[in-house]
Design a protein around this motif. Structure first.
Motif, PDB file in Angstrom:
ATOM      1  N   UNK A 123       0.859  -1.182   0.000  1.00 38.62           N
ATOM      2  CA  UNK A 123       0.000   0.000   0.000  1.00 38.62           C
ATOM      3  C   UNK A 123       0.894   1.230   0.000  1.00 38.62           C
ATOM      4  N   UNK A 124       0.282   2.399  -0.227  1.00 37.64           N
ATOM      5  CA  UNK A 124       1.052   3.637  -0.138  1.00 37.64           C
ATOM      6  C   UNK A 124       0.501   4.451   1.017  1.00 37.64           C
ATOM      7  N   UNK A 125       1.233   5.496   1.397  1.00 37.45           N
ATOM      8  CA  UNK A 125       0.748   6.337   2.484  1.00 37.45           C
ATOM      9  C   UNK A 125      -0.638   6.886   2.145  1.00 37.45           C
ATOM     10  N   UNK A 126      -0.807   7.298   0.868  1.00 33.27           N
ATOM     11  CA  UNK A 126      -2.112   7.852   0.467  1.00 33.27           C
ATOM     12  C   UNK A 126      -3.262   6.896   0.793  1.00 33.27           C
ATOM     13  N   UNK A 127      -2.991   5.601   0.646  1.00 28.76           N
ATOM     14  CA  UNK A 127      -4.056   4.611   0.887  1.00 28.76           C
ATOM     15  C   UNK A 127      -4.493   4.566   2.339  1.00 28.76           C
ATOM     16  N   UNK A 128      -3.617   5.000   3.239  1.00 25.73           N
ATOM     17  CA  UNK A 128      -3.936   4.771   4.650  1.00 25.73           C
ATOM     18  C   UNK A 128      -4.320   6.050   5.386  1.00 25.73           C
ATOM     19  N   UNK A 129      -4.421   7.158   4.640  1.00 25.10           N
ATOM     20  CA  UNK A 129      -4.899   8.402   5.274  1.00 25.10           C
ATOM     21  C   UNK A 129      -6.374   8.211   5.612  1.00 25.10           C
ATOM     22  N   UNK A 130      -6.737   8.460   6.868  1.00 28.25           N
ATOM     23  CA  UNK A 130      -8.137   8.257   7.231  1.00 28.25           C
ATOM     24  C   UNK A 130      -8.945   9.545   7.112  1.00 28.25           C
ATOM     25  N   UNK A 131      -8.294  10.675   7.373  1.00 28.42           N
ATOM     26  CA  UNK A 131      -9.005  11.954   7.260  1.00 28.42           C
ATOM     27  C   UNK A 131      -8.166  12.891   6.414  1.00 28.42           C
ATOM     28  N   UNK A 132      -8.742  13.383   5.335  1.00 30.89           N
ATOM     29  CA  UNK A 132      -7.955  14.285   4.489  1.00 30.89           C
ATOM     30  C   UNK A 132      -8.350  15.736   4.755  1.00 30.89           C
ATOM     31  N   UNK A 133      -7.713  16.656   4.041  1.00 33.00           N
ATOM     32  CA  UNK A 133      -7.962  18.088   4.268  1.00 33.00           C
ATOM     33  C   UNK A 133      -9.437  18.431   4.142  1.00 33.00           C
ATOM     34  N   UNK A 134     -10.087  17.834   3.151  1.00 29.40           N
ATOM     35  CA  UNK A 134     -11.502  18.143   2.947  1.00 29.40           C
ATOM     36  C   UNK A 134     -12.322  17.778   4.173  1.00 29.40           C
ATOM     37  N   UNK A 135     -11.967  16.659   4.761  1.00 29.54           N
ATOM     38  CA  UNK A 135     -12.738  16.196   5.918  1.00 29.54           C
ATOM     39  C   UNK A 135     -12.612  17.198   7.068  1.00 29.54           C
ATOM     40  N   UNK A 136     -11.383  17.629   7.299  1.00 32.61           N
ATOM     41  CA  UNK A 136     -11.205  18.614   8.376  1.00 32.61           C
ATOM     42  C   UNK A 136     -11.961  19.900   8.042  1.00 32.61           C
ATOM     43  N   UNK A 137     -11.877  20.330   6.788  1.00 33.30           N
ATOM     44  CA  UNK A 137     -12.539  21.576   6.394  1.00 33.30           C
ATOM     45  C   UNK A 137     -14.051  21.435   6.552  1.00 33.30           C
ATOM     46  N   UNK A 138     -14.599  20.312   6.069  1.00 33.11           N
ATOM     47  CA  UNK A 138     -16.050  20.107   6.169  1.00 33.11           C
ATOM     48  C   UNK A 138     -16.521  20.187   7.607  1.00 33.11           C
ATOM     49  N   UNK A 139     -15.683  19.709   8.514  1.00 34.40           N
ATOM     50  CA  UNK A 139     -16.112  19.671   9.913  1.00 34.40           C
ATOM     51  C   UNK A 139     -15.533  20.837  10.718  1.00 34.40           C
ATOM     52  N   UNK A 140     -14.988  21.801   9.991  1.00 33.29           N
ATOM     53  CA  UNK A 140     -14.492  23.042  10.591  1.00 33.29           C
ATOM     54  C   UNK A 140     -13.487  22.789  11.712  1.00 33.29           C
ATOM     55  N   UNK A 141     -12.643  21.784  11.498  1.00 31.04           N
ATOM     56  CA  UNK A 141     -11.599  21.509  12.488  1.00 31.04           C
ATOM     57  C   UNK A 141     -10.409  22.420  12.182  1.00 31.04           C
ATOM     58  N   UNK A 142      -9.945  23.126  13.195  1.00 25.18           N
ATOM     59  CA  UNK A 142      -8.731  23.917  13.013  1.00 25.18           C
ATOM     60  C   UNK A 142      -7.559  22.982  13.255  1.00 25.18           C
ATOM     61  N   UNK A 143      -6.745  22.778  12.218  1.00 31.91           N
ATOM     62  CA  UNK A 143      -5.683  21.782  12.354  1.00 31.91           C
ATOM     63  C   UNK A 143      -4.355  22.475  12.592  1.00 31.91           C
ATOM     64  N   UNK A 144      -3.626  21.971  13.551  1.00 33.57           N
ATOM     65  CA  UNK A 144      -2.303  22.518  13.828  1.00 33.57           C
ATOM     66  C   UNK A 144      -1.328  21.353  13.850  1.00 33.57           C
ATOM     67  N   UNK A 145      -1.018  20.886  12.627  1.00 33.34           N
ATOM     68  CA  UNK A 145      -0.167  19.715  12.492  1.00 33.34           C
ATOM     69  C   UNK A 145       1.296  20.134  12.505  1.00 33.34           C
ATOM     70  N   UNK A 146       2.101  19.275  13.092  1.00 34.56           N
ATOM     71  CA  UNK A 146       3.511  19.614  13.250  1.00 34.56           C
ATOM     72  C   UNK A 146       3.724  20.529  14.447  1.00 34.56           C
ATOM     73  N   UNK A 147       2.674  20.696  15.254  1.00 34.37           N
ATOM     74  CA  UNK A 147       2.804  21.561  16.439  1.00 34.37           C
ATOM     75  C   UNK A 147       2.469  20.758  17.687  1.00 34.37           C
ATOM     76  N   UNK A 148       3.261  20.988  18.732  1.00 38.29           N
ATOM     77  CA  UNK A 148       3.055  20.271  19.989  1.00 38.29           C
ATOM     78  C   UNK A 148       2.431  21.179  21.038  1.00 38.29           C
ATOM     79  N   UNK A 149       1.674  20.584  21.927  1.00 28.71           N
ATOM     80  CA  UNK A 149       1.257  21.291  23.132  1.00 28.71           C
ATOM     81  C   UNK A 149       2.378  21.094  24.142  1.00 28.71           C
ATOM     82  N   UNK A 150       2.829  22.186  24.765  1.00 33.24           N
ATOM     83  CA  UNK A 150       3.949  22.039  25.698  1.00 33.24           C
ATOM     84  C   UNK A 150       3.546  22.297  27.143  1.00 33.24           C
ATOM     85  N   UNK A 151       2.406  22.948  27.355  1.00 39.60           N
ATOM     86  CA  UNK A 151       1.995  23.196  28.739  1.00 39.60           C
ATOM     87  C   UNK A 151       0.485  23.346  28.817  1.00 39.60           C
ATOM     88  N   UNK A 152      -0.037  23.058  30.017  1.00 37.94           N
ATOM     89  CA  UNK A 152      -1.482  23.170  30.237  1.00 37.94           C
ATOM     90  C   UNK A 152      -1.705  23.915  31.545  1.00 37.94           C
TER      91      UNK A 152
END
Ligand code: SRM
Ligand SMILES: Cc1cc2nc3c(=O)[nH]c(=O)nc-3n(C[C@H](O)[C@H](O)[C@H](O)COP(=O)(O)OP(=O)(O)OC[C@H]3O[C@@H](n4cnc5c(N)ncnc54)[C@H](O)[C@@H]3O)c2cc1C
Ligand code: SF4
Ligand code: FES
Lengths: 810, 112
Positions: free
Chosen positions: A54-83
């Protein structure tokens, strides 16, 4: 009011939770942080990606459209460091502070790295994410890799790299592989299978130090002084819940983040799901329970009541060719008994652990078809006293009802796992079907069920059938015919395991719906019975198609064709004279040279068959079986005898093969070709079994055809001498005879069982010899010319039983 | 007037098998079922005259060897989606012998 939700980690658990929230149209505004520079993907499918299936593309479960449709603000490549739980805010690694109403931990776990000297060298990696996978994929064929850890992950990494031609060694500290899931016997079989894939396996091996050069890994040094050179070292020795952030935030943390049945942490506004949690003392490392947690977390967020309950877990290994399943507990203990089944020839091992009439553990290797059913017995704590004797054979043997595989699937609970690779349960498939996925392709696309190793395809289809009822047409699991609901595969299995040795026994025991079958099932049953019980079973001519009953090919006008054997395409003037005489004597209208290197006498009257054959027999000729689901011809070229390029005696070998194999019945016709060199004048590479002679020996390949489908053979094995060719051919023919569905040619059978599996059998000398011996046993009965008997005993039956003259009518 | 002709022993035909009776007007196929009933039909499939006696006998039917039409031995009718029929003739078994009614030959003459 819209709830502000911040999710830490876009993993398999949190991703599933979001799906539940959006499916229920929850009033939420989600911000999703992920330390990995990408969104949700199916982590468990990294192994098929690594193996190149398989390829990576085959195993993506949620793509950009999905996040956009559900109005999810995505911050990928970013960590939470404190709470800051008082202020209800989180701080991202770039300093941003964001407020939440509810916070969800889905931080997963960290791979554990043994702190051996050298563990921080470049080229020492774990197996957790896409980056690790890509590192392994970056190795060239011939490079070396060492994997520390012979558990699920380590073996999938090893097999994936080996599939790319990497030279892999697995180092495992325990005495056998996957000791957490497998007992010793199954571990042994697994080890053998991996060794067959070219992987070196070292058990009971202790790592001492990782050696490097210029800051880069060079080798692994073992306690006993062995040095294993490597370009990459993969540590797959376990995982630790990722709890540091939660700990710093002052949440209750043990080994994992403490959660209650509602997935709430010690702070009622903070939830946690996935591998980072500890629930009731337990940690989690497989997706099935995480999906349950995800659902509960979503419900908790929506203010619905729900409780997470721990369940029994099962494991499957995603390595092609190693069918392995284990579930429950199988440690030896007082009051526990084992039921063990071994089939060394097929490499099958099954073990059930029974305690107080309940199945508490199960290990299957080599044949995992019924594993879901056994897993159900474990989960439901079913009392098995009534079926104990036949239990190990699976659901097909447990009384009248369960014989129907559909009923078994219908009875599975919704949380029964159907697709082990993707962790897809029956319920998810049913949901997908109800949402409009009404065929296999659509179910695959929406749920990924059966999209990787494919072993559960049949089950998925059965779920489709059960859910859609009449709206679904089952493609694969078609019953043999109208006389039974069982498939060919079911029937073959039952004939063997219930030792059914006559047609009457089959029809009686398997509940045939007709008194004596039909024209579809009887020829198949007759074949299965004679192939499985060559000694005990009595061939039934009345269940054969006319061609095989009268050993001649029926023509459109009711006459027959007669084709005597010409061994390897070689004939003599005497044989040709006998054929010519027969053609004259019986007024044969057409004499034709066939595509199979022999002569066809077409248009012979049925009544004349015994006589013409008596003549041909007298000239030393036997039936060519040009009509049979059996050995047809062995086509040869002239080879070393005459040809300036020939490397071996292709004609001689072809004759030997034909003399060895003739008379054998097979699921469909069986054609061989032997070419003297790769110029391949005998067209060996489009035969069911083809042999191409080369300087160094013989390449035996299988699965060719040139009929309705044109197929090129695939290389099975190269061997050095004729004896070996003969043995390999007899063995592979026998495996085909024993395993294939009636009317499947070798290529179809090969598509089903996999060339790898066939190779493993043939490469294992013990299995090869045993299969060849079974073939020989069958040939001791079937390698004979039918005409000798027919001429002597049955000649009458070819003639009318009575002739009435016209006067009699008056 | 009905008169029966002895055409042979029941055992001349294999169970789930058939043999031919030759007449000047073509062959009649005599079938024996698994339950030892006998049936007599023209040996010519309604489809393309396939020799029914060479077919596989199952239940009270025979499957034609040429293109797999299934013909009822009782009625001579093609089964399932196929349409057509073939003549059937009275036949019976007595004392292990098979008897056809003489009139079948006349019927065949009439049908010609
Ligand atoms: C006689 C011959 C043609 C000829 O005049 O050369 C022939 C004749 C028939 N072939 Fe063939 N095939 C003959 C070589 C072939 C070949 C060529 C070869 O073997 O090199 C092929 C393609 C190669 C292959 O099999 O892969 C061939 C592919 C088929 C097929 C398609 C098989 C498939 O898997 O797709 C059928 C149909 C079937 O078997 O279901 C078929 C079926 C038939 C039948 C038996 C159809 C039938 O059931 O009546 C034909 C019988 C004719 C008759 O009345 O006798 N015949 N047939 C050849 C006999 C060879 C021999 O000496 O035994
Ligand atoms: C190669 C491989 C094969 C597997 N095969 C199987 C299998 O066949 N069957 C099975 O049941 N299980 C399998 N597993 C295990 C399964 O993948 C895990 O159980 C599952 O992925 C865990 O899900 P999760 O959501 O808890 O964590 P993850 O999927 O690991 O997601 C956690 C995410 O959180 C992110 N994160 C962590 N800390 C922070 C932070 N501070 N800020 C922002 N983001 C953060 C991480 O980057 C990560 O992306 C396999 C695992 C691997 C690696
Ligand atoms: S395949 Fe090679 S050996 Fe055979 S005839 Fe052709 S050239 Fe000669
Ligand atoms: S001739 Fe009988 S089915 Fe075609």
């Amino acid at each position: 009011m819209t709830q502000k939700i911040i999710v830490i980690g876009a993993g398999m658990a949190s991703g599933r939770m979001l799906e539940h929230l959006f499916d229920a149209n929850a009033d939420v505004a989600v911000t999703l942080f992920n330390a990995e520079p990408r969104g949700n993907y199916n982590r468990i499918m990294l192994s098929p990606v690594l193996a190149g299936d398989q390829t990576y593309q085959d195993i993506v479960t949620h793509d950009d459209d999905w996040y956009a449709d559900n109005k999810v603000i995505t911050r990928f490549g970013e960590k939470i460091v404190a709470i800051d739980r008082e202020a209800k805010t989180v701080t991202a690694d770039n300093g941003d502070v964001l407020a939440y109403d509810k916070l969800v931990f889905g931080t997963g776990s960290n791979p554990f790295m043994i702190p051996l000297p050298g563990h921080d060298l470049e080229g020492v990696i774990a197996y957790r994410d896409l980056e690790d996978t890509e590192r392994m994929m970056g190795l060239e064929a011939g490079q070396k890799a060492v994997v520390i850890g012979g558990g699920l992950l380590g073996l999938e990494a090893a097999a994936g790299m080996a599939a790319r031609g990497v030279d892999v060694t697995v180092v495992h500290i325990m005495g056998h592989l996957m000791e957490r899931q497998l007992d010793e016997a199954a571990g042994y079989l697994l080890r053998k299978a991996l060794i067959d894939k070219g992987i070196t396996v070292k058990c009971a091996a202790n790592s001492k130090e990782i050696l490097g050069e210029d800051g880069k890994v060079k080798a692994l040094l073992l306690d006993d002084g062995t040095e294993l050179p490597c370009d990459l070292l993969v540590m797959a020795v376990g995982i630790r819940p990722n709890v540091a952030l939660a700990q710093e935030a002052g949440l209750m943390v043990g080994k994992g983040i403490h959660v209650d049945d509602q997935m709430l942490t010690s702070d009622a506004d903070v939830l946690a799901v996935g591998e980072c949690v500890e629930h009731d003392g337990a940690l989690f490392g497989l997706v099935a329970p995480l999906y349950d947690q995800a659902k509960v977390a979503a419900q908790t967020l929506m203010g619905e009541e729900a409780a997470f309950v721990q369940k029994e877990l099962s494991t499957k290994l995603k390595v092609t060719g190693c069918d392995l399943f284990s579930a429950g507990d199988f440690a030896e203990a007082d009051g526990r008994e084992d039921i063990v089944f071994r089939d060394p020839a097929r490499g099958v091992y099954k073990r059930l652990v029974i305690e107080e009439n309940r199945v508490v553990g199960a290990v299957f290797y080599g044949d995992t078809a019924d594993s879901n059913w056994f897993f159900g017995l474990i989960k439901d704590k079913t009392d098995i006293s009534d079926m104990r004797d036949t239990l190990i054979f699976g659901p097909a043997y447990q009384g009248g009802d369960a014989l129907d595989p559909m009923a078994a699937v219908a009875a599975l609970p919704l949380d029964a796992e159907i697709c082990g690779c993707n962790g897809i349960c029956k319920g998810q498939i049913v949901e997908a079907i109800e949402a409009g996925a009404t065929d296999l392709g659509a179910v695959r696309a929406t749920t990924k069920a059966s999209a990787s190793c494919g072993t559960c395809t049949g089950l998925v289809e059965q779920v489709l059938a059960v859910t859609l009822g009449d709206d679904f047409q089952m493609p694969a699991a078609e019953p043999m015919c109208g006389c039974t609901d069982l498939t060919h595969e079911d029937v073959r299995r039952l004939i063997k395991s219930q030792e059914l040795k006559s047609m009457a026994a089959v029809m009686q025991e398997l509940g045939w719906k007709t008194s004596c079958g039909c024209a579809k099932c009887r020829p198949a049953l007759n074949y299965y019975l004679l192939a499985d019980w060559p000694v005990e079973y009595q061939d039934d001519p009345q269940s054969r198609f006319i061609n095989e009953r009268k050993h001649a090919n029926i023509q459109k006008d009711g006459t027959f064709s007669v084709v005597p054997r010409m061994w390897g395409g070689i004939t003599t003037p005497d044989e040709l004279r006998a054929i010519a005489d027969a053609a004259d004597k019986y007024e044969v209208p057409t004499v034709k040279v066939t595509g199979g290197q022999r002569i066809d006498l077409l248009g012979v009257k049925g009544e004349d068959l015994p006589d013409i054959w008596a003549d041909l027999n007298a000239a030393g000729m036997v039936s060519g079986h040009a009509y049979s689901k059996g050995l047809r011809t062995v086509k040869t070229c002239v080879g070393t005898d005459h040809c300036r390029f020939g490397t071996q005696d292709s004609t001689g070998l072809g004759i030997k093969l034909e003399k060895d194999l003739w008379g054998s019945w097979t699921p469909h016709k069986l054609k061989l070709g032997v070419s003297g060199c790769p110029r391949n004048c005998a067209e060996a590479t489009c035969k069911d079994i083809g042999i191409v002679c080369v300087d160094s020996g013989y390449q035996v390949s299988i699965g060719g055809a040139a009929g309705m489908e044109v197929k090129e053979t695939k290389l099975l094995i190269q061997v050095a001498n004729e004896e070996e060719v003969m043995e390999v051919v007899r063995a592979v023919t026998q495996l085909y005879r024993e395993g294939a569905k009636y009317l499947d040619r070798i290529w179809k059978w090969m598509d089903k069982v996999g060339l790898d599996w066939i190779k493993e059998q043939i490469e294992d000398l013990e299995i090869r010899k045993a299969a060849a011996a079974r073939f020989d046993l069958s040939q001791s009965i079937y390698r004979r010319d039918p005409w000798a008997d027919h001429v002597k005993e049955k000649a009458d039956t070819y003639k009318p039983m009575k002739e009435i003259r016209l006067e009699a009518a008056e | 007037m009905s008169e029966w002709i002895d055409v042979g022993a029941l055992d001349d035909i294999a169970p789930r098998g058939a043999r031919l009776v030759k007449t000047p007007l073509g062959c009649v196929a005599v079938f024996r079922t698994y339950e030892d009933e006998v049936f007599a039909l023209d040996n010519a499939c309604p489809h393309k005259k396939g020799p029914l006696a060479e077919g596989i006998v199952h239940g009270k039917s025979v499957t034609c060897p040429l293109h797999n039409w299934v013909i009822s031995l009782e009625t001579g009718q093609a089964q399932g989606a196929d349409e057509g029929s073939v003549a059937t003739y009275p036949a019976r078994v007595e004392d292990g012998r098979i008897w056809l009614e003489r009139s079948f030959l006349q019927m065949r003459t009439a049908a010609e």
